[in-house]
Motif scaffolding. Structure first.
Motif, PDB file in Angstrom:
ATOM      1  N   HIS A  30       0.814  -1.222   0.000  1.00 39.63           N
ATOM      2  CA  HIS A  30       0.000   0.000   0.000  1.00 39.63           C
ATOM      3  C   HIS A  30       0.848   1.274   0.000  1.00 39.63           C
ATOM      4  CE1 HIS A  30      -3.403  -2.571   0.655  1.00 39.63           C
ATOM      5  NE2 HIS A  30      -2.997  -2.939   1.849  1.00 39.63           N
ATOM      6  N   ASN A 206     -22.781   7.534   0.035  1.00 40.63           N
ATOM      7  CA  ASN A 206     -22.354   6.635  -1.041  1.00 40.63           C
ATOM      8  C   ASN A 206     -23.190   6.808  -2.317  1.00 40.63           C
ATOM      9  OD1 ASN A 206     -20.162   5.358   0.095  1.00 40.63           O
ATOM     10  ND2 ASN A 206     -21.410   3.821   1.113  1.00 40.63           N
ATOM     11  N   PHE A 217     -16.077   4.627  -0.157  1.00 40.92           N
ATOM     12  CA  PHE A 217     -15.169   4.405   0.970  1.00 40.92           C
ATOM     13  C   PHE A 217     -16.030   4.024   2.164  1.00 40.92           C
ATOM     14  CE2 PHE A 217     -12.598   5.276   4.593  1.00 40.92           C
ATOM     15  CZ  PHE A 217     -11.269   5.298   4.181  1.00 40.92           C
ATOM     16  N   SER A 218     -15.909   2.792   2.604  1.00 42.52           N
ATOM     17  CA  SER A 218     -16.676   2.352   3.773  1.00 42.52           C
ATOM     18  C   SER A 218     -15.734   1.715   4.783  1.00 42.52           C
ATOM     19  CB  SER A 218     -17.768   1.354   3.373  1.00 42.52           C
ATOM     20  OG  SER A 218     -17.198   0.125   2.967  1.00 42.52           O
ATOM     21  N   LYS A 222     -14.278  -4.138  13.239  1.00 43.53           N
ATOM     22  CA  LYS A 222     -14.215  -5.589  13.431  1.00 43.53           C
ATOM     23  C   LYS A 222     -14.017  -5.978  14.894  1.00 43.53           C
ATOM     24  CE  LYS A 222     -14.408  -7.873  10.332  1.00 43.53           C
ATOM     25  NZ  LYS A 222     -15.563  -8.371   9.562  1.00 43.53           N
ATOM     26  N   GLU A 243     -12.026  -2.729   9.033  1.00 42.81           N
ATOM     27  CA  GLU A 243     -11.898  -3.228   7.663  1.00 42.81           C
ATOM     28  C   GLU A 243     -12.361  -2.138   6.717  1.00 42.81           C
ATOM     29  OE1 GLU A 243     -14.556  -6.293   5.404  1.00 42.81           O
ATOM     30  OE2 GLU A 243     -12.983  -7.427   6.427  1.00 42.81           O
ATOM     31  N   LEU A 244     -11.488  -1.736   5.796  1.00 41.51           N
ATOM     32  CA  LEU A 244     -11.805  -0.679   4.834  1.00 41.51           C
ATOM     33  C   LEU A 244     -12.086  -1.284   3.471  1.00 41.51           C
ATOM     34  CD1 LEU A 244     -10.431   1.027   7.082  1.00 41.51           C
ATOM     35  CD2 LEU A 244      -9.520   2.470   5.270  1.00 41.51           C
ATOM     36  N   GLU A 245     -13.151  -0.802   2.863  1.00 44.22           N
ATOM     37  CA  GLU A 245     -13.451  -1.154   1.476  1.00 44.22           C
ATOM     38  C   GLU A 245     -13.571   0.147   0.701  1.00 44.22           C
ATOM     39  OE1 GLU A 245     -16.786  -3.538  -1.246  1.00 44.22           O
ATOM     40  OE2 GLU A 245     -16.994  -3.417   0.935  1.00 44.22           O
ATOM     41  N   LEU A 246     -12.847   0.254  -0.409  1.00 43.35           N
ATOM     42  CA  LEU A 246     -12.863   1.510  -1.147  1.00 43.35           C
ATOM     43  C   LEU A 246     -12.679   1.274  -2.635  1.00 43.35           C
ATOM     44  CD1 LEU A 246      -9.645   2.196  -1.942  1.00 43.35           C
ATOM     45  CD2 LEU A 246      -9.556   2.636   0.504  1.00 43.35           C
ATOM     46  N   LYS A 247     -13.153   2.243  -3.377  1.00 41.72           N
ATOM     47  CA  LYS A 247     -12.908   2.273  -4.815  1.00 41.72           C
ATOM     48  C   LYS A 247     -11.718   3.196  -5.041  1.00 41.72           C
ATOM     49  CE  LYS A 247     -14.946   3.437  -9.295  1.00 41.72           C
ATOM     50  NZ  LYS A 247     -16.157   3.933  -9.994  1.00 41.72           N
ATOM     51  N   SER A 248     -10.605   2.628  -5.486  1.00 40.31           N
ATOM     52  CA  SER A 248      -9.376   3.394  -5.610  1.00 40.31           C
ATOM     53  C   SER A 248      -9.541   4.515  -6.630  1.00 40.31           C
ATOM     54  CB  SER A 248      -8.224   2.474  -6.022  1.00 40.31           C
ATOM     55  OG  SER A 248      -7.055   3.242  -6.222  1.00 40.31           O
TER      56      SER A 248
END
Length: 375
Positions: A30, A206, A217-218, A222, A243-248
């Protein structure tokens, strides 16, 4: 660094103000997608002259999103709730940044706020609090936790989220024990040590007017827990895992390094790299050679200034000369990095490769001199 670097984590920055210390480690894959690293601090002790209280911050962009970590130590004691809120407001006001698009700490896409916030439990007596802890009736105590109470009416604090306090209060303990304060003061237990976060409202929704989300970006909590086994302090440490979930917003790193050819000590080398069209280089950019286990950004074996050691630059391919005087004679596994002064971080990392010990004869060396990657 000793514990985390063998696991692939690199320390990208740190900041300290007396007892407040903030360290940021990032997994190696990263690191090239992190830029604009910036640190700041605000003193609030003794009317702003002493750093025993206050806040330290680390901010950067990751995959194009603006993230800030804010570590605070707010005033103690049950009655100082107004002073805690005043100090927090001052920290937010003073944490300004040298960026046009993010002038203030609240303008980041994600703000993580944590530390010894020193909020206490009101109204209940010591015996009731201890009995509730012994029976794990924590929900009875949440109702009178100052931070939870204030969030009901404070519009700014309502924007911060926190996980459920399913662990016992983390303050105040006798040193080297799991017993609450047995001194003459017998301070009431409290959840002084907290971890909260705030996502920008646009990210929470979103959605965009076009009907398709261009920015996603969410973050999901955890775990949120204390660790009773640590006994060197009158506080128990608290950790949170997200836990991160994202659209780069970045499809590729700004720099792609190419460790071509056979690397053999102690011969000088030329490093090739490509850069994205929008990347702006600086006279203070450098390329480093690292052992494959990197402790921090400047943990290099040797380096070369990009501008001063440029060999060629055409059709998007650039080549930089690296003097071999710093190469380890024993060889081993290494990788290359490109440090951008403008972005204050490593913006390119090569895949690991081998550097071999010199086993060439002078005749072999004369034959290799025609190789454009060898000198």
């Amino acid at each position: 660094m000793d514990m985390l670097s063998p696991l692939g984590y690199i320390k990208v920055t740190s900041i300290r103000m007396q007892g407040l210390l903030l360290l940021v480690f990032v997994k190696r894959q990263h690191v090239p997608f992190i830029s604009g690293i910036y640190t700041n601090y605000t003193r609030t002790g003794l009317c702003g002259y002493w750093g025993n209280k206050g806040g330290v911050a680390v901010c950067f962009r990751i995959y194009g999103y603006a993230v800030c970590f804010l570590n605070c130590h707010l005033p103690p004691h049950l009655s100082n709730i107004d002073q805690r809120l005043s100090d927090f407001d001052r920290i937010l006001e003073m944490q300004n940044f040298e960026k046009e698009d993010i002038p203030n700490i609240l303008d980041h896409d994600l703000l993580l706020w944590f530390g010894d916030l020193n909020f206490r439990i009101e109204d209940y007596g010591l015996c009731f609090i201890q009995e509730s802890i012994n029976n794990e009736h924590y929900s009875d105590l949440w109702k009178k936790d100052q931070l939870n109470m204030i969030k009901k009416t404070d519009s700014l604090l309502q924007q911060f989220q926190e996980g459920p306090l399913l662990f016992q209060p983390t303050y105040k303990f006798d040193i080297d024990s799991e017993k609450y304060d047995s001194s003459e003061k017998k301070r009431k237990p409290a959840w002084t040590d907290r971890i909260l976060w705030r996502l920008k409202r646009e990210l929470l929704n979103n959605s965009v007017d076009s009907g398709e989300c261009e920015r996603f970006f969410s973050m999901i909590l955890k775990s949120y827990q204390s660790h009773m086994k640590y006994k060197i302090s009158d506080h128990k440490p608290v950790t949170a895992t997200f836990e991160l979930e994202l659209k780069s917003l970045l499809l590729s790193p700004p720099i792609t390094l190419i460790p071509e050819g056979q690397w053999i000590t102690p011969y000088d080398l030329v490093v090739s790299y490509n850069r994205s069209p929008d990347f702006i280089s600086s006279a203070w950019d450098w390329i480093g050679l690292h052992k494959v286990v990197i402790r921090h950004l400047k943990d290099y074996v040797t380096y070369a200034w990009v501008k001063d050691n440029m060999v060629s630059s055409n059709e998007g391919l650039h080549q930089v000369y690296i003097n071999a005087s710093g190469f380890p004679e024993e060889g081993g596994e290494f990788l290359l990095s490109y440090y951008s002064n403008n972005l204050q971080g490593i913006v390119g990392l090569s895949e690991p490769f081998q550097i071999s010990r010199n086993v060439l004869t002078p005749e072999d060396w004369r034959e290799r001199k025609g190789d454009p990657l060898m000198y």
